[in-house]
Enzyme design. Structure first.
Site, mmCIF file in Angstrom:
data_model
loop_
_atom_site.group_PDB
_atom_site.id
_atom_site.type_symbol
_atom_site.label_atom_id
_atom_site.label_comp_id
_atom_site.label_asym_id
_atom_site.label_seq_id
_atom_site.Cartn_x
_atom_site.Cartn_y
_atom_site.Cartn_z
ATOM 1 C CG HIS A 193 -1.834 1.204 1.291
ATOM 2 N ND1 HIS A 193 -1.577 2.224 2.184
ATOM 3 C CD2 HIS A 193 -2.938 1.571 0.625
ATOM 4 C CE1 HIS A 193 -2.499 3.163 2.065
ATOM 5 N NE2 HIS A 193 -3.336 2.796 1.127
ATOM 6 C CG ASP A 235 -3.836 4.182 -2.739
ATOM 7 O OD1 ASP A 235 -3.810 5.105 -3.585
ATOM 8 O OD2 ASP A 235 -4.853 3.886 -2.094
ATOM 9 C CG ASP A 304 -9.928 4.338 -3.995
ATOM 10 O OD1 ASP A 304 -11.158 4.406 -3.866
ATOM 11 O OD2 ASP A 304 -9.149 4.400 -3.022
ATOM 12 C CD GLN A 326 -10.179 0.222 -2.427
ATOM 13 O OE1 GLN A 326 -10.585 0.070 -1.289
ATOM 14 N NE2 GLN A 326 -9.336 1.175 -2.738
#
Length: 417
Positions: A193, A235, A304, A326
Site C-alpha cells: 500500500h 496507492d 479508487d 477497488q
C-alpha cells in the site's frame, strides 16, 4: 422470521478520518496529527477519530445480529459521501430504517435489502446506513437458514460453493518500513500500500516513491521465505498526475518505468491520477490502460477515486478503464451491491479487488470476507486499522474458518449422496 426490535450502539472505527484536500494542499504532519486548517466540509480538524454506529437486529428467537456503519478514511473526497456524523445517522436510522426492518422476512436477503434501502424523499439513504444494515441482514439470513454468510450470497446469486482462497492485501500506513517487514514475515499475498499521499512521500518527479518501490522489492528478497513472491501494490493517491501532469501518455510512461525497476514482480498502481470527474476519469484511465497493454507492461492500474457506487463500477468495467477496480465497500453501500460489483467486473474481464477502509470494524471486515469469497473476487483488503497484524488476522482467520466450514459441508454432502 421477523425482526422484533432494532438496537443502536455508538462505537469506534479502527483508524481516523482524514481531510484529503488539506493533506494534498501541503498540510504537514506533527507527530500523529496534521498541522493546519481543514478544507473539506464537516472536518473540524484535518485528522478526526473515526466513529462507527452498530445496528443490532433482535430476531424472533431473541438472537441479536449486528452490523457496523461508518465512512471511509478520506470522506467527502473523490465524489464520496460526506463525513460520518453519528447523531445524524442514528436519527435517520431510528426514524426511517428501523420501521422498515420491523416489517420484513429476514430470511430472504436480497428481498430484505431491496425493501429497507428504498429511497426516502426521492433520495438514496446514506451509504453508511446501507453498509451497516446490509451486514446485519446478512447475518440474520445466515442465522435463520443455519448456514454461513457466504452461502447466503451463493444461494441468492446462484453461485457455486467457493473453492479458491482469496489473496489478501495489507496496507502499511505511515510506518512503512516496519510494516513492510511484518507483511513479508507473515507471507502476505499483496503488499504494501505505502500511503503515498503527499508530495513529501512522492518526491520530485516521483523519485522518493521510486526509491521506496525498489526498497520493497529488495527487502522482500532479503527477508522473505524461499519462493515468496507477492504482488507489489502501491496507492499513490493521484500523485503521479499531481506531480508530472495529467497527460495519459506521461502517466503511462512513469508507471512503465516503475514496473521496469522491479523485474519479476507484478506491480499494481492504485489511483495514479484524479481527473476531476467520473467521466474524465473513465476517458483518461482507459487511455492509460490501453498504452500499458500495448506495451506488454507488467504493471496494472487500480481505480479508487471517482469509482464509488455500483453504477460507477459498471461504467469503469464496461469501458475497460482500469485493470482492477477497488470495490470500496462503505462507498458502494449495501453488501448486496458489493457482490453485484464483483460479478460485473468478472463479466467484463476486469479485476475485482474488494477493499474498504482502515476506519472499518472487525464486524464489517468479517462480513466482507464472506461476500468476497462467495463471489470469488481477485483479492481483498486486510482491514480494519493500519497496524497489519490485527487486520491480517481478522480477515485471514475469518477466511480460514469459512473454508473449514465449507469443506465440512462439501464432505457431508458427498457422504450423504
Amino acid at each position: 422470521m421477523q425482526i422484533k426490535d432494532v438496537l443502536l450502539a455508538p462505537g469506534h472505527g479502527a483508524f481516523f478520518y482524514d481531510d484529503q484536500a488539506a493533506i494534498r494542499s501541503g498540510a504537514t504532519q506533527d507527530g500523529f496529527i496534521y498541522a493546519g486548517k481543514p478544507i473539506t466540509p464537516g472536518f473540524t480538524s484535518i485528522r478526526i477519530q473515526a466513529a462507527s454506529l452498530s445496528v443490532g437486529l433482535v430476531l424472533a428467537d431473541d438472537t441479536v445480529v449486528w452490523g457496523d456503519m461508518m465512512s471511509v478514511q478520506y470522506s467527502g473526497a473523490g465524489g464520496r459521501d460526506a463525513l460520518f456524523e453519528t447523531d445524524q445517522i442514528s436519527d435517520l436510522t431510528s426514524r426511517v430504517v428501523a420501521p422498515r426492518l420491523l416489517d420484513l422476512n429476514a430470511s430472504l436477503y436480497l428481498d430484505a435489502c431491496a425493501k429497507v434501502f428504498e429511497p426516502t424523499g426521492h433520495k438514496r439513504l446514506p451509504l453508511a446506513i446501507e453498509y451497516g444494515v446490509s451486514q446485519a441482514l446478512l447475518r440474520a439470513a445466515a442465522h435463520l437458514q443455519r448456514t454461513t454468510m457466504a452461502e447466503i450470497i451463493c444461494s441468492e446469486f446462484n453461485l457455486p460453493l467457493p473453492m479458491r482462497r482469496i489473496p489478501i492485501y495489507c496496507q502499511s500506513g505511515d510506518a512503512r518500513e516496519t510494516n513492510v517487514d511484518k507483511m513479508i514475515l507473515k507471507g502476505v499475498d499483496v503488499l504494501p500500500h505505502g500511503l503515498i499521499n503527499s508530495r513529501q512521500k512522492f518526491g520530485v518527479d516521483g523519485q522518493t516513491f521510486m526509491e521506496f518501490v525498489k526498497w520493497v522489492a529488495t527487502r522482500t528478497r532479503q527477508i522473505g521465505r524461499p519462493g515468496y513472491h507477492p504482488v507489489l501494490h502501491f496507492d499513490v493517491y493521484g500523485w503521479i498526475g499531481l506531480e508530472i501532469g495529467l497527460q495519459p501518455q506521461r502517466i503511462a510512461d512513469f508507471i512503465c518505468k516503475v514496473a521496469e525497476m522491479v523485474p519479476g514482480f507484478r506491480v499494481n498502481i492504485e489511483s495514479p491520477a484524479d481527473f476531476g470527474s467520473t467521466e474524465a476519469q473513465i476517458d483518461n484511465y482507459a487511455q492509460i490502460v490501453s498504452i500499458l497493454d500495448q506495451r506488454g507492461s507488467g504493471a496494472r492500474i487500480v481505480v479508487d477515486e471517482r469509482c464509488n457506487t455500483l453504477e460507477d463500477i459498471r461504467l469503469f468495467a464496461g469501458a475497460k478503464a482500469t485493470h482492477l477496480v477497488q470495490i470500496k465497500t462503505p462507498d458502494v453501500g449495501s453488501l448486496a451491491d458489493t457482490a453485484r460489483a464483483v460479478l460485473i467486473c468478472k463479466e467484463n474481464r476486469v479485476g475485482a479487488y474488494v477493499g474498504g477502509s482502515c476506519t472499518e470494524t472487525d464486524l464489517s471486515a468479517q462480513a466482507t470476507v464472506h461476500v468476497t469469497v462467495a463471489t470469488q473476487a481477485d483479492m481483498m483488503l486486510a482491514k480494519p486499522g493500519m497496524g497489519v497484524d490485527e487486520a491480517f488476522s481478522i480477515v485471514g482467520n475469518e477466511q480460514s474458518r469459512l473454508f473449514a466450514t465449507l469443506d465440512r459441508r462439501r464432505n457431508h454432502t458427498d457422504s450423504v449422496s
